[in-house]
Design a protein around this motif. Structure first.
Motif, PDB file in Angstrom:
ATOM      1  N   VAL A  11       0.825  -1.254  -0.148  1.00 21.39           N
ATOM      2  CA  VAL A  11       0.036  -0.070  -0.054  1.00 21.39           C
ATOM      3  C   VAL A  11       0.943   1.260  -0.075  1.00 21.39           C
ATOM      4  CG1 VAL A  11      -2.040   1.134   1.348  1.00 21.39           C
ATOM      5  CG2 VAL A  11      -1.986  -1.218   1.340  1.00 21.39           C
ATOM      6  N   TYR A  12       0.704   2.102  -0.921  1.00 21.83           N
ATOM      7  CA  TYR A  12       1.552   3.232  -1.197  1.00 21.83           C
ATOM      8  C   TYR A  12       0.732   4.462  -1.343  1.00 21.83           C
ATOM      9  CZ  TYR A  12       0.724   2.801  -6.011  1.00 21.83           C
ATOM     10  OH  TYR A  12       0.026   2.567  -7.233  1.00 21.83           O
ATOM     11  N   THR A  36      -0.222  -4.323  -5.573  1.00 24.19           N
ATOM     12  CA  THR A  36      -0.073  -3.069  -5.305  1.00 24.19           C
ATOM     13  C   THR A  36      -1.255  -2.144  -5.127  1.00 24.19           C
ATOM     14  OG1 THR A  36       0.564  -2.328  -7.420  1.00 24.19           O
ATOM     15  CG2 THR A  36       2.299  -3.026  -5.878  1.00 24.19           C
ATOM     16  N   VAL A  37      -1.544  -1.164  -4.332  1.00 24.27           N
ATOM     17  CA  VAL A  37      -2.492  -0.313  -4.230  1.00 24.27           C
ATOM     18  C   VAL A  37      -2.328   0.905  -3.490  1.00 24.27           C
ATOM     19  CG1 VAL A  37      -3.615  -1.411  -2.058  1.00 24.27           C
ATOM     20  CG2 VAL A  37      -5.000  -0.475  -3.695  1.00 24.27           C
ATOM     21  N   PRO A  38      -2.932   1.913  -4.072  1.00 28.19           N
ATOM     22  CA  PRO A  38      -2.565   3.432  -3.427  1.00 28.19           C
ATOM     23  C   PRO A  38      -3.433   3.467  -2.362  1.00 28.19           C
ATOM     24  CG  PRO A  38      -3.368   3.413  -5.827  1.00 28.19           C
ATOM     25  CD  PRO A  38      -3.327   2.066  -5.682  1.00 28.19           C
ATOM     26  N   TRP A  39      -3.049   3.898  -1.266  1.00 31.48           N
ATOM     27  CA  TRP A  39      -3.701   3.835  -0.145  1.00 31.48           C
ATOM     28  C   TRP A  39      -5.211   4.665  -0.143  1.00 31.48           C
ATOM     29  CZ3 TRP A  39      -5.831   8.188   2.086  1.00 31.48           C
ATOM     30  CH2 TRP A  39      -5.056   9.419   1.773  1.00 31.48           C
ATOM     31  N   GLN A  40      -5.261   5.327  -1.491  1.00 32.34           N
ATOM     32  CA  GLN A  40      -6.371   6.267  -1.651  1.00 32.34           C
ATOM     33  C   GLN A  40      -7.460   5.282  -2.000  1.00 32.34           C
ATOM     34  OE1 GLN A  40      -3.350   6.961  -2.390  1.00 32.34           O
ATOM     35  NE2 GLN A  40      -2.972   9.123  -2.107  1.00 32.34           N
ATOM     36  N   GLY A  48      -6.702  -2.649   8.492  1.00 32.36           N
ATOM     37  CA  GLY A  48      -6.388  -2.332  10.058  1.00 32.36           C
ATOM     38  C   GLY A  48      -5.530  -1.358  10.172  1.00 32.36           C
ATOM     39  N   VAL A  49      -5.357  -0.235   9.224  1.00 27.56           N
ATOM     40  CA  VAL A  49      -4.415   0.647   9.241  1.00 27.56           C
ATOM     41  C   VAL A  49      -5.140   2.087   9.460  1.00 27.56           C
ATOM     42  CG1 VAL A  49      -2.505  -0.592   8.348  1.00 27.56           C
ATOM     43  CG2 VAL A  49      -4.062   1.049   6.930  1.00 27.56           C
ATOM     44  N   LEU A  59       3.202   0.431   3.102  1.00 28.92           N
ATOM     45  CA  LEU A  59       2.971  -0.495   3.993  1.00 28.92           C
ATOM     46  C   LEU A  59       2.716  -1.988   3.414  1.00 28.92           C
ATOM     47  CD1 LEU A  59      -0.231   1.243   5.338  1.00 28.92           C
ATOM     48  CD2 LEU A  59       1.995   0.978   6.759  1.00 28.92           C
ATOM     49  N   TRP A  60       3.342  -2.836   4.011  1.00 32.40           N
ATOM     50  CA  TRP A  60       2.956  -4.309   3.468  1.00 32.40           C
ATOM     51  C   TRP A  60       1.977  -5.027   4.501  1.00 32.40           C
ATOM     52  CZ3 TRP A  60       5.119  -6.825  -0.289  1.00 32.40           C
ATOM     53  CH2 TRP A  60       4.970  -8.346  -0.397  1.00 32.40           C
TER      54      TRP A  60
END
Length: 129
Positions: A11-12, A36-40, A48-49, A59-60
């Motif tokens: 997550v980036y 891979t996924v943008p946090w948006q 859980g973040v 994040l991994w």
């Protein structure tokens, strides 16, 4: 909690040009075994973040819900790729190198808007503390 059949997630920050460029490089050259996924676009609550954490570090997230952030997320991605990349990931987990990697990660994260591919939007959010 995610199911064990799902791959890990990296997550980036999808609004950050530097972060996006780094993730695209990793997808092409490192080839970590993850999505891979943008946090948006991620369901942060399910992962859980907090949004604040996702804004300040990569994040991994493993299928069992374990979350690693910053340099340790990078180490996990390298480990998942196998080969020589996994050696680098293992080294980043050694106590002394882990501390150094964490400091380097924080410096890069705090200055990502100044790095190649970075934009003013990269520096707007909170930096790693």
């Amino acid at each position: 909690m995610r199911t064990h059949r799902e791959p890990a997630l990296l997550v980036y920050d999808g609004d950050c040009g530097f972060c996006t460029t780094a993730v695209r490089f990793a997808e092409r050259r490192v080839r970590p075994r993850c999505r891979t996924v943008p946090w948006q676009e991620a369901d942060l609550v399910t992962l859980g973040v907090t949004r604040e954490r996702a804004e300040r570090e990569v994040l991994w997230v493993t299928p069992d819900g374990t979350v690693r952030g910053g340099a340790q997320a990078v180490a996990a991605a390298l480990l998942s790729a196998g080969g020589a990349w996994s050696v680098a990931g293992t080294l980043l987990r050694l106590p002394l190198l882990r501390r150094i990697a964490d400091v380097v990660y924080r410096v890069v994260a705090a200055n990502r808007h100044r790095l190649p591919g970075g934009t003013p939007a990269c520096g707007v959010r909170g930096t790693v503390s």
